[in-house]
Design an enzyme around this catalytic site. Structure first.
Site, PDB file in Angstrom:
ATOM      1  N   SER A  35       0.811  -1.215   0.000  1.00 12.06           N
ATOM      2  CA  SER A  35       0.000   0.000   0.000  1.00 12.06           C
ATOM      3  C   SER A  35       0.847   1.269   0.000  1.00 12.06           C
ATOM      4  O   SER A  35       0.509   2.248  -0.687  1.00 12.06           O
ATOM      5  CB  SER A  35      -0.938  -0.005   1.211  1.00 12.06           C
ATOM      6  OG  SER A  35      -0.200  -0.099   2.425  1.00 12.06           O
ATOM      7  N   THR A  36       1.953   1.293   0.755  1.00 14.64           N
ATOM      8  CA  THR A  36       2.800   2.485   0.772  1.00 14.64           C
ATOM      9  C   THR A  36       3.538   2.632  -0.556  1.00 14.64           C
ATOM     10  O   THR A  36       3.672   3.745  -1.082  1.00 14.64           O
ATOM     11  CB  THR A  36       3.805   2.423   1.938  1.00 14.64           C
ATOM     12  OG1 THR A  36       3.113   2.087   3.143  1.00 14.64           O
ATOM     13  CG2 THR A  36       4.495   3.759   2.121  1.00 14.64           C
ATOM     14  N   ASP A  89      10.783   0.915  -1.661  1.00 15.41           N
ATOM     15  CA  ASP A  89       9.824  -0.110  -1.270  1.00 15.41           C
ATOM     16  C   ASP A  89       9.345   0.156   0.148  1.00 15.41           C
ATOM     17  O   ASP A  89       9.973   0.908   0.904  1.00 15.41           O
ATOM     18  CB  ASP A  89      10.476  -1.500  -1.357  1.00 15.41           C
ATOM     19  CG  ASP A  89       9.469  -2.628  -1.514  1.00 15.41           C
ATOM     20  OD1 ASP A  89       8.255  -2.367  -1.367  1.00 15.41           O
ATOM     21  OD2 ASP A  89       9.894  -3.767  -1.777  1.00 15.41           O
ATOM     22  N   THR A  91       7.762  -1.547   3.946  1.00 16.33           N
ATOM     23  CA  THR A  91       8.198  -2.587   4.872  1.00 16.33           C
ATOM     24  C   THR A  91       7.089  -2.872   5.871  1.00 16.33           C
ATOM     25  O   THR A  91       6.193  -2.050   6.069  1.00 16.33           O
ATOM     26  CB  THR A  91       9.487  -2.174   5.614  1.00 16.33           C
ATOM     27  OG1 THR A  91       9.997  -3.280   6.346  1.00 16.33           O
ATOM     28  CG2 THR A  91       9.231  -1.007   6.563  1.00 16.33           C
ATOM     29  N   ASP A  92       7.166  -4.019   6.493  1.00 17.60           N
ATOM     30  CA  ASP A  92       6.214  -4.366   7.550  1.00 17.60           C
ATOM     31  C   ASP A  92       6.766  -4.024   8.928  1.00 17.60           C
ATOM     32  O   ASP A  92       6.000  -3.737   9.849  1.00 17.60           O
ATOM     33  CB  ASP A  92       5.870  -5.860   7.470  1.00 17.60           C
ATOM     34  CG  ASP A  92       5.162  -6.200   6.168  1.00 17.60           C
ATOM     35  OD1 ASP A  92       4.107  -5.614   5.901  1.00 17.60           O
ATOM     36  OD2 ASP A  92       5.686  -7.043   5.412  1.00 17.60           O
ATOM     37  N   LYS A 102       9.765  -8.044   5.629  1.00 21.29           N
ATOM     38  CA  LYS A 102       8.906  -7.761   4.484  1.00 21.29           C
ATOM     39  C   LYS A 102       8.212  -9.054   4.057  1.00 21.29           C
ATOM     40  O   LYS A 102       8.644 -10.136   4.404  1.00 21.29           O
ATOM     41  CB  LYS A 102       9.719  -7.190   3.321  1.00 21.29           C
ATOM     42  CG  LYS A 102      10.225  -5.771   3.580  1.00 21.29           C
ATOM     43  CD  LYS A 102      11.065  -5.231   2.450  1.00 21.29           C
ATOM     44  CE  LYS A 102      10.382  -5.297   1.095  1.00 21.29           C
ATOM     45  NZ  LYS A 102       9.079  -4.598   1.066  1.00 21.29           N
ATOM     46  N   GLY A 105       2.622  -8.895   1.858  1.00 17.41           N
ATOM     47  CA  GLY A 105       1.861  -9.080   0.627  1.00 17.41           C
ATOM     48  C   GLY A 105       2.299 -10.285  -0.177  1.00 17.41           C
ATOM     49  O   GLY A 105       1.758 -10.559  -1.249  1.00 17.41           O
ATOM     50  N   GLU A 111      11.019  -8.818  -4.192  1.00 18.29           N
ATOM     51  CA  GLU A 111      11.469  -7.577  -3.563  1.00 18.29           C
ATOM     52  C   GLU A 111      12.934  -7.670  -3.141  1.00 18.29           C
ATOM     53  O   GLU A 111      13.706  -6.726  -3.324  1.00 18.29           O
ATOM     54  CB  GLU A 111      10.586  -7.259  -2.357  1.00 18.29           C
ATOM     55  CG  GLU A 111       9.179  -6.825  -2.732  1.00 18.29           C
ATOM     56  CD  GLU A 111       8.230  -6.771  -1.552  1.00 18.29           C
ATOM     57  OE1 GLU A 111       7.167  -6.145  -1.690  1.00 18.29           O
ATOM     58  OE2 GLU A 111       8.553  -7.355  -0.499  1.00 18.29           O
ATOM     59  N   LYS A 129       5.602   1.392  11.874  1.00 21.73           N
ATOM     60  CA  LYS A 129       6.402   0.247  11.432  1.00 21.73           C
ATOM     61  C   LYS A 129       7.734   0.137  12.177  1.00 21.73           C
ATOM     62  O   LYS A 129       8.429  -0.871  12.055  1.00 21.73           O
ATOM     63  CB  LYS A 129       6.673   0.347   9.924  1.00 21.73           C
ATOM     64  CG  LYS A 129       5.434   0.341   9.051  1.00 21.73           C
ATOM     65  CD  LYS A 129       4.661  -0.931   9.188  1.00 21.73           C
ATOM     66  CE  LYS A 129       3.620  -1.113   8.082  1.00 21.73           C
ATOM     67  NZ  LYS A 129       2.616  -0.040   8.034  1.00 21.73           N
TER      68      LYS A 129
END
Length: 261
Positions: A35-36, A89, A91-92, A102, A105, A111, A129
């Site tokens: 999403s980001t 990119d 990150t979680d 990461k 998704g 990635e 995060k």
């Protein structure tokens, strides 16, 4: 003006908007997933259309590829680009050393390949995060479909001897069927709670037969751009140890937000 975004979406947009300032004409840019990262692709598309910015994008997922093409960004495969100037990119999770988890998704394999084929990696994230220790977010591990149950059992066995808080391993599902990555693989989610030695865990996991790649990104991220709900952004550079703040002007053209309804 931008529509009324929630604080979390404001933070994501602010981070993405600031990160695309690092992109220069002629660059080959890795385009992240999630999403980001979607905000980042939209902001890059805006620069392509309005500034005539000429770049080549290498997407990390089929979904990102479709979005980038819709935004007018030239898209090529990594084999064609070969080496990239920059990857941006999401990150979680990220820790003080800018190590990451990461794969929320399911795109962490592509990635990681794209990020490590780049001169630098910029991570964009909202402030939530940031963690003191990795592990609160389930760690994704991509495995081949053949014998995934065996791979799962072997992972559960090795976790017993590692410095982690929890050891539950689950197969990621999509409705009633197993989730399938863009490469046709399965995802195992490791619910660890806290990872004591992320570098060791990453190395050990990739020795398990059937494991393709794990979601730990160690010593890959060079800079993180952290967005806040009030439009502030913080930039941290791992090489220099520097940190600086900025603020994003939300008087942006409405076409960035067209698909938000």
């Amino acid at each position: 003006m931008a529509p009324n975004l929630s604080p979390i979406e404001t933070a994501k947009f602010a981070a993405a908007r600031r990160a695309v300032d690092f992109v220069e004409g002629g660059m080959r840019v890795g385009l992240g997933s999630g999403s980001t990262a979607a905000w980042m692709v939209r902001c890059l598309g805006q620069r392509v259309r309005e500034e005539g910015l000429k770049i080549t994008g290498v997407p990390t997922s089929d979904r990102t590829a479709a979005l980038a093409r819709a935004e007018g960004i030239t898209v090529v495969a990594l084999e064609e680009a070969r080496w990239l100037d920059l990857t941006i990119d999401g990150t979680d999770e990220f820790d003080p050393d800018l190590n990451l988890i990461k794969g929320g998704g399911g795109a962490h394999l592509r990635e990681k390949i794209v990020a490590t084929a780049s001169d630098q990696m910029i991570v964009i994230a909202d402030a939530a995060k940031e963690v003191a220790h990795l592990g609160a977010f389930p760690l994704p591990v991509e495995v081949v479909p053949f014998g995934w149950q065996t791979s799962k059992a072997l992972i559960e066995e090795i976790l017993v001897s590692l410095d982690v808080l929890g050891r539950e391993v689950t197969l990621r599902m999509k409705g009633d069927v197993p989730f399938t990555s863009d490469e046709g693989n399965r995802i195992l989610d490791l619910h660890l709670g806290r990872i004591g030695n992320a570098r060791q865990l990453a190395l050990v996991l990739n020795q398990v037969p059937g494991v393709v790649e794990n979601g730990l990104f160690i010593d890959i991220c060079d800079r993180v751009v952290i967005g806040h709900g009030d439009g502030r952004v913080e930039l941290r550079d791992i090489a220099t140890g520097s940190s600086e703040e900025d603020r994003i002007d939300f008087a942006a053209p409405e076409n960035v937000f067209d698909d938000l309804g």
